[in-house]
Design a protein around this motif. Structure first.
Motif, PDB file in Angstrom:
ATOM      1  N   VAL A 194       1.079  -1.169   0.279  1.00  0.00           N
ATOM      2  CA  VAL A 194       0.480   0.049   0.167  1.00  0.00           C
ATOM      3  C   VAL A 194       1.018   1.552  -0.364  1.00  0.00           C
ATOM      4  N   GLU A 195       1.271   1.368   1.037  1.00  0.00           N
ATOM      5  CA  GLU A 195       2.593   2.782   1.196  1.00  0.00           C
ATOM      6  C   GLU A 195       3.358   2.917   0.040  1.00  0.00           C
ATOM      7  N   ALA A 196       4.195   1.963  -0.719  1.00  0.00           N
ATOM      8  CA  ALA A 196       4.723   1.738  -2.151  1.00  0.00           C
ATOM      9  C   ALA A 196       4.032   2.253  -3.293  1.00  0.00           C
ATOM     10  N   VAL A 197       3.453   2.318  -3.143  1.00  0.00           N
ATOM     11  CA  VAL A 197       2.345   2.125  -4.443  1.00  0.00           C
ATOM     12  C   VAL A 197       1.910   3.655  -3.992  1.00  0.00           C
ATOM     13  N   LYS A 198       1.188   3.870  -3.193  1.00  0.00           N
ATOM     14  CA  LYS A 198       0.403   5.226  -2.551  1.00  0.00           C
ATOM     15  C   LYS A 198       1.372   6.100  -2.938  1.00  0.00           C
ATOM     16  N   ALA A 203      -3.357   4.028  -8.414  1.00  0.00           N
ATOM     17  CA  ALA A 203      -3.130   2.685  -9.324  1.00  0.00           C
ATOM     18  C   ALA A 203      -4.860   3.862  -9.535  1.00  0.00           C
ATOM     19  N   ASP A 204      -5.274   3.890 -11.214  1.00  0.00           N
ATOM     20  CA  ASP A 204      -6.630   4.311 -11.903  1.00  0.00           C
ATOM     21  C   ASP A 204      -6.862   2.682 -12.440  1.00  0.00           C
ATOM     22  N   ASP A 217      -6.410  -4.173   0.883  1.00  0.00           N
ATOM     23  CA  ASP A 217      -5.135  -3.421   0.088  1.00  0.00           C
ATOM     24  C   ASP A 217      -5.280  -2.435  -1.642  1.00  0.00           C
ATOM     25  N   ASN A 218      -5.722  -3.329  -2.415  1.00  0.00           N
ATOM     26  CA  ASN A 218      -5.727  -2.212  -3.497  1.00  0.00           C
ATOM     27  C   ASN A 218      -7.566  -1.079  -3.523  1.00  0.00           C
ATOM     28  N   GLN A 219      -8.367  -1.447  -2.550  1.00  0.00           N
ATOM     29  CA  GLN A 219      -9.474  -0.245  -2.964  1.00  0.00           C
ATOM     30  C   GLN A 219      -8.327   0.415  -2.322  1.00  0.00           C
ATOM     31  N   GLN A 220      -7.101   0.494  -0.883  1.00  0.00           N
ATOM     32  CA  GLN A 220      -6.640   1.487  -0.593  1.00  0.00           C
ATOM     33  C   GLN A 220      -5.570   2.579  -1.432  1.00  0.00           C
ATOM     34  N   VAL A 221      -5.402   1.743  -1.940  1.00  0.00           N
ATOM     35  CA  VAL A 221      -4.700   2.358  -3.624  1.00  0.00           C
ATOM     36  C   VAL A 221      -4.908   2.874  -5.077  1.00  0.00           C
ATOM     37  N   ASP A 225     -12.467   6.765  -9.464  1.00  0.00           N
ATOM     38  CA  ASP A 225     -12.562   6.335 -10.582  1.00  0.00           C
ATOM     39  C   ASP A 225     -12.043   5.508 -11.402  1.00  0.00           C
ATOM     40  N   GLY A 226     -11.072   4.380 -10.317  1.00  0.00           N
ATOM     41  CA  GLY A 226     -10.284   3.192 -10.172  1.00  0.00           C
ATOM     42  C   GLY A 226     -11.588   2.211 -10.844  1.00  0.00           C
TER      43      GLY A 226
END
Ligand code: NAP
Length: 323
Positions: A194-198, A203-204, A217-221, A225-226
């Protein structure tokens, strides 16, 4: 005809009844090479039965030579080298398939390389551009970045100017993904991504073959409109969805399977590959990443290897082995 049979999850190369004649829209292909896919492991385990009407024999893609064709087949001739996207039946000396699921080889390609194309390019194209509806500048998170599908999706993202972030299982795989064109990545054994992707920008669109263990975790990053496109369940099938986050961030969760689509729907995807991907393969801008191959008689060893999560890119089986 010889084919791989399943006996209590053990794979064996045995004589099988011959195939019937192809229908009016079908071709019979003498198989040179077959691609191995994670779905084959699930089918062996009894978790992914073939769709109605499909062969019980494993194998979702092949390359080979057309040896017989039905009355309505146009654009393909006997003796022609082709590759094909199957609903099953690829681990065999011969397979029968609808003409819509057959593609000519990209110019300059041999049969070995061509067997690595249909399943992963069709999956990556379908889910990035059709289901995932990538728009200019969209940022993509690819889980299992070093898989057959992942190594293809990285290259498509690079070719179409979408920055992508990968998650993988070790640092060697991460280096390989970066050299294929990934922007950044994360070793999944070092905790949450999560932190690395944020920090990377979120991610769109997420191409997710993992499912339950990654949902929160997917929902967090996932950005406003993703789109979260679910293509596999390697991390389980049941998890809690945060509908508040989904609503407020206008997130979309999309389930997607290629195998059960009709020949016509598969044909539409292959037409898009022929138009947008084949020229890039010919020019060398894209290429299938092949890890290793085994003789079809050693399919069991090949499958053990795939299951060990050691492979980077595709694992192939040599049937006639023609080049
Ligand atoms: N829905 C569809 O139409 C469709 C079509 C094709 C493929 N798929 C799915 O796409 C995925 C990739 O397929 P493939 O044939 O390209 O796979 P593959 O080459 O066999 O690679 C799969 C990789 O996934 C990673 N992995 C394994 N278990 C995991 C877990 N529990 N959590 C996170 N990562 C895990 C491993 O890499 P690391 O150890 O490096 O993480 C493994 O090497 C599979 O889930 C497959 O079922 C779906």
């Amino acid at each position: 005809m010889y084919a791989i049979t399943l006996d209590d999850q053990a794979l064996a190369w045995k004589e099988q009844p011959p195939l019937p004649s192809p229908g009016a829209d079908e071709v019979r292909i003498k198989v040179a090479w077959a691609g191995m896919n994670r779905a084959d492991l699930m089918q062996r385990a009894g978790q992914y039965p073939p769709p109605p009407g499909a062969s019980e024999i494993l194998g979702l893609e092949v390359s080979g030579t057309i040896v017989e064709k039905g009355a309505r087949v146009e654009g393909f001739d006997t003796g022609q080298h082709v590759c094909a996207l199957l609903a099953g039946g690829g681990y065999a000396e011969e397979v029968i398939v609808h003409q819509a699921q057959v593609l000519s080889l990209p110019k300059g390609y041999g049969l070995r390389e061509a067997a690595a194309l249909p399943e992963v390019f069709a999956t990556a194209w379908l889910n990035l551009f059709m289901e995932g509806a990538l728009r200019q500048g969209d940022r993509v998170l690819l889980h299992a970045g070093a898989s057959g599908v992942g190594t293809t999706a990285i290259q498509l993202c690079r070719a179409f100017s979408h920055p992508c972030f990968v998650t993988v299982g070790n640092d060697d795989k991460l280096q390989q993904c970066l050299s294929l064109g990934a922007d950044a990545g994360w070793n999944r054994h070092q905790g949450s991504f999560v932190e690395a992707v944020k920090n990377w920008g979120g991610a769109d669109m997420i191409l997710d073959p993992v499912g339950a263990s990654y949902l929160a975790d997917n929902q967090q990053v996932l950005n406003m409109d993703g789109r979260l496109v679910l293509i596999g369940l390697m991390g389980g099938r049941a998890a809690e969805l945060d509908m508040g986050r989904m609503l407020m961030k206008r997130q979309r969760l999309i389930g997607s399977t290629l195998r059960s689509k009709t020949p016509q729907a598969k044909g539409a995807i292959l037409d898009a590959l022929h138009a947008h991907v084949w020229p890039r393969l010919v020019r060398g801008e894209l290429r299938p990443l092949i890890d290793r191959d085994w003789p079809i008689q050693d399919a069991q060893q090949a499958m053990d290897y795939l299951e060990s999560n050691a492979s980077i890119g595709k694992v192939l089986l040599s049937v006639s082995g023609e080049g």
